[in-house]
Scaffold this active site. Structure first.
Site, mmCIF file in Angstrom:
data_model
loop_
_atom_site.group_PDB
_atom_site.id
_atom_site.type_symbol
_atom_site.label_atom_id
_atom_site.label_comp_id
_atom_site.label_asym_id
_atom_site.label_seq_id
_atom_site.Cartn_x
_atom_site.Cartn_y
_atom_site.Cartn_z
ATOM 1 N N ASP A 343 17.406 -26.002 9.004
ATOM 2 C CA ASP A 343 17.562 -25.929 7.709
ATOM 3 C C ASP A 343 16.011 -26.211 7.334
ATOM 4 O OD1 ASP A 343 18.556 -25.164 5.059
ATOM 5 O OD2 ASP A 343 18.178 -27.200 4.616
ATOM 6 N N GLU A 379 14.335 -22.249 10.162
ATOM 7 C CA GLU A 379 13.920 -21.668 8.786
ATOM 8 C C GLU A 379 12.621 -22.080 8.492
ATOM 9 O OE1 GLU A 379 16.386 -21.313 4.796
ATOM 10 O OE2 GLU A 379 16.190 -23.261 5.590
#
Length: 751
Positions: A343, A379
């Protein structure tokens, strides 16, 4: 209680069969107390007697699995200098393998007074916070082996442990929403019948359920609020006994592996749940704030935040880097997971201020003999300066390709001048990845994910409808690149419903027939809706759960998705390991004739056609006779060839199939609007009228050189000869130490 000196490594609480070794890193600590809790909450405090290289440690021979514990750290409390020690706050072990309970929002969790932030709060937080748990590290893995699907063979399924199973009728109620629920045979059967090779689980590291959300009747459903990087989230455990979540998680992984499905974890190493300077003191802040968090250089009482959550971990700290690498190795070696999705990974690359793909974090990952061998997906953005880094990560990494998502959405909703980039995304995004020596597998393609509209809502809403979140519809993305097909939300209009169904099939067909690694969001194959809410991070209820009550339309969409996945799996032409050939010095014409872009008239696309405002229709030819890469056994790959006709126009379009050099006859295998019967054959040069917003996929079998007398095999024969010549050139170039010319898949005129 007699405390032995113990060992400074490994960090955390380690049970060896007769006792437990406790260790904690803190460079600023002056004294560390180990706090043991009985079932009735009685606390026993024992000083850790030894410290080596800032690691405090001790061994207790009587402590066994299930023991709850925490730490109290005595040291400086000087926020202006970055130090926030307060022994009145019970602290979680950063290396805890299991965590019991949740915080309750009590004022004692904070080191300041609510009414007077400048005043210290010395209330004891122990009754109101979470406790670390000593675990039993032993588990019968049997003959567990990781599936080891190669990247180009992968179909990833993003799923939420709770949301996927909460409403599944075949899962016993006591197992719904848990690791064991995900391991249930009915859930696994759905995944295997769909053709999924990997589940990418939204955060399962122990996270904090924000008291502010709980007070409003909501919760931190997504879980991007980590506090324990080694502990499976206890809220997903079917049986609440201390530490049981570890065994349940392992049982889930074992069951998925038995079904040949990999487990990829969505991990949040960029920040923690302690938030900014107004957040609670739960662990890292009270242990060694300045070593764990990135602070503002000119005002160390405040946190430098590139994540939008209040804090960022200090990626140049050797202790933070050790924590992350130890955590990654633990999940691979002890929990048997097969990869990670990071993330806000751009924050991990911020060793100093800028995003640096050569930062220490990447160096450590690349040289690590364990972590470097699993799937690594970034990401590739955060909210800091220069944070959007799609295409900017180094080799070994794949990325969520946000440009793929945006381009495919724009093409199918009818944005002008998108055809050229649409073709680039369809063919693997070499413009983003080839220049650094990466391959199509660097691109994790997706149209929808947990963040944003579901596939159903993408074609049903023009705007977000987030009123249920209680933030005045101000949360969530405003620019969704969605199109409601003529009505906002639910409608009875049969024309709009038919268009929406066709658009869903268009998106799925595009995604699964694109080069790269496709990722589906859970429930999209079932037509799941969130009723226009594009930010269900706080919605733990039917709005965010997968609805397994399937009607005729949902069953039809599920079966269509299965067909498309099978088509991809059966044909390597859709999942190449290398980019298509196309030498720029030849005007883009492919030496191998492995791909061709044709206008609806059947002619090769010319340069000016790509940029035309209204250019929204194209045919792509994929040559299965020209795949210049061996299979895993080293044998030549020969596949069927395909014609894919895309009509993204708002009106019907007439397509002319190419001449016999490409194939004498073509058989329809996919039609997103039932315009042609599957299995029917159309001759070369035939004209077809495609309905607006639709796709037809045709195929033909491989052509052998003996078939050239009929004119059908010209392309195939030229392809094989060109492949041989290209191989000779590569060998020659290697011998003379000349680099071979770079190739690209960016669409260029081929005639």
């Amino acid at each position: 209680m007699l405390m032995w000196p113990g060992r400074p490594y490994p960090l955390g609480a380690t049970y060896d069969g007769t006792g437990t070794n406790f260790t904690l890193f803190s460079e600023v600590a002056e004294r560390v107390e180990l706090c043991l809790f009985a079932e009735d909450g009685t606390e026993t405090r024992i000083d850790l007697p030894e410290v080596d290289a800032f690691v405090w440690h001790g061994y207790l021979p009587v402590i066994s699995p299930g023991q709850r514990y925490g730490y109290r750290v005595h040291g400086p409390d000087n926020p202006a200098q970055g130090h926030r020690c307060n022994p009145n706050k019970l602290l979680l072990d950063p290396y805890a393998k299991a965590i019991d309970g949740q915080i309750d929002g009590d004022a004692s969790l904070y080191s300041y007074q609510f009414g007077a932030p400048g005043e210290r709060n010395d209330d004891d937080s122990a009754p109101h916070t979470m406790k670390s748990v000593v675990i039993n590290p032993y588990f019968d893995w049997g003959h567990d082996r990781p599936p080891q699907h190669e990247y180009h063979e992968s179909v990833i399924y993003e799923a939420h442990v709770r949301g996927l199973t909460m409403q599944h009728p075949a899962v016993p109620e006591e197992l719904r929403g848990t690791y064991l629920g995900l391991a249930h045979p009915a859930v696994i059967e759905h995944l295997t019948s769909l053709g999924v090779t990997a589940v990418e689980l939204m955060p399962v590291h122990q996270f904090v359920n924000d008291p502010s959300l709980v007070e409003r009747g909501l919760s931190n459903y997504w879980g991007y609020n980590t506090i324990g990087f080694f502990a499976p989230h206890n809220g997903y455990s079917a049986f609440a006994s201390s530490g049981q979540q570890v065994q349940e998680f392992k049982a889930m992984v074992r069951a998925l592996h038995e079904a040949d499905i990999e487990v990829i974890l969505d991990v949040v190493y960029n920040h923690t749940a302690e938030g900014n300077h107004m957040g609670p003191t739960l662990s890292f802040r009270g242990i060694d704030n300045a070593n764990y968090y990135r602070l503002v250089d000119t005002d160390q009482a405040h946190y430098f935040d590139t994540t939008g959550t209040g804090n960022s971990l200090l990626m140049r700290s050797p202790h933070v880097l050790q924590l992350i690498m130890d955590s990654l190795r633990y999940w691979v070696t002890e929990m048997h997971v097969d990869g990670f999705r990071f993330d806000l990974a751009a924050t991990l690359a911020r060793q100093f201020h800028e995003v640096d793909r050569l930062s220490a974090f990447f160096d450590l990952v690349h040289q690590d003999p364990v972590v470097s061998q699993v799937k690594l997906i970034a990401e590739p953005w955060d909210v800091g300066d220069g944070g959007y880094q799609v295409g900017g990560f180094p080799p070994l990494w794949s990325e969520w390709n946000g440009k793929y998502r945006d381009t495919v959405r724009d093409f199918w909703r009818g944005e002008p001048s998108t055809l050229g980039e649409f073709a680039s995304r369809l063919s693997g995004s070499s413009d983003l990845y080839a220049h650094t020596g990466r391959r199509p597998i660097a691109s994790v393609n997706f149209v929808t994910a947990h963040d944003g509209f579901t596939l159903n809502d993408l074609v049903s809403y023009n705007g977000k409808h987030n009123a249920a979140n209680g933030e005045g519809n101000n949360d969530g993305e405003n620019h969704n690149r969605s199109w409601n097909c003529g009505a906002e939300g639910p409608t009875d209009d049969p024309g709009i419903l038919a268009l929406r169904a066709r658009q869903r099939r268009n998106f799925l067909t595009t995604l699964l027939l694109s080069q790269g690694v496709p990722m589906l969001a859970h429930g999209d194959e079932l037509g799941r809706t969130q009723h226009g809410n594009n930010n269900v991070y706080c919605q733990d209820g039917p709005i965010s759960w997968v609805d397994w009550d399937l009607d005729e339309d949902k069953n039809a969409l599920l079966e269509f998705t299965r067909r498309i996945v099978r088509l991809r799996q059966d044909h390597p032409v859709f999942r190449r390991r290398r980019f298509f050939a196309g030498a720029p010095e030849h005007g883009g014409e492919s030496d191998l004739l492995d791909i061709a872009w044709l206008s609806p008239s059947g002619e090769h696309m010319r340069d000016e056609a790509w940029g035309a405002d209204q250019a929204r229709a194209v045919t792509v030819f994929l040559n299965g006779d020209a795949i210049p890469e061996p299979d895993r056994r080293g044998e030549e790959i020969v596949d069927d060839s395909f014609l894919i006709l895309f009509n993204g126009q708002p009106d019907p379009a007439t397509f002319t199939l190419p001449d016999g050099d490409f194939g004498a006859g073509w058989t329809a295998v996919i039609d997103t609007d039932s315009q042609i019967e599957t299995g029917s054959t159309v001759n070369a040069g035939a004209e077809l009228t495609l309905r607006e917003k639709s796709i037809i996929v045709f195929t033909r079998p491989p052509i052998t050189s003996s078939a050239t007398s009929s004119g059908i095999g010209v392309v195939a024969t030229a392809s094989r000869e060109a492949a041989k010549q290209a191989k000779k050139r590569r060998v020659s170039a290697t011998a003379t130490e000349d680099k071979p010319k770079r190739r690209t898949t960016r669409p260029r005129p081929t005639a």
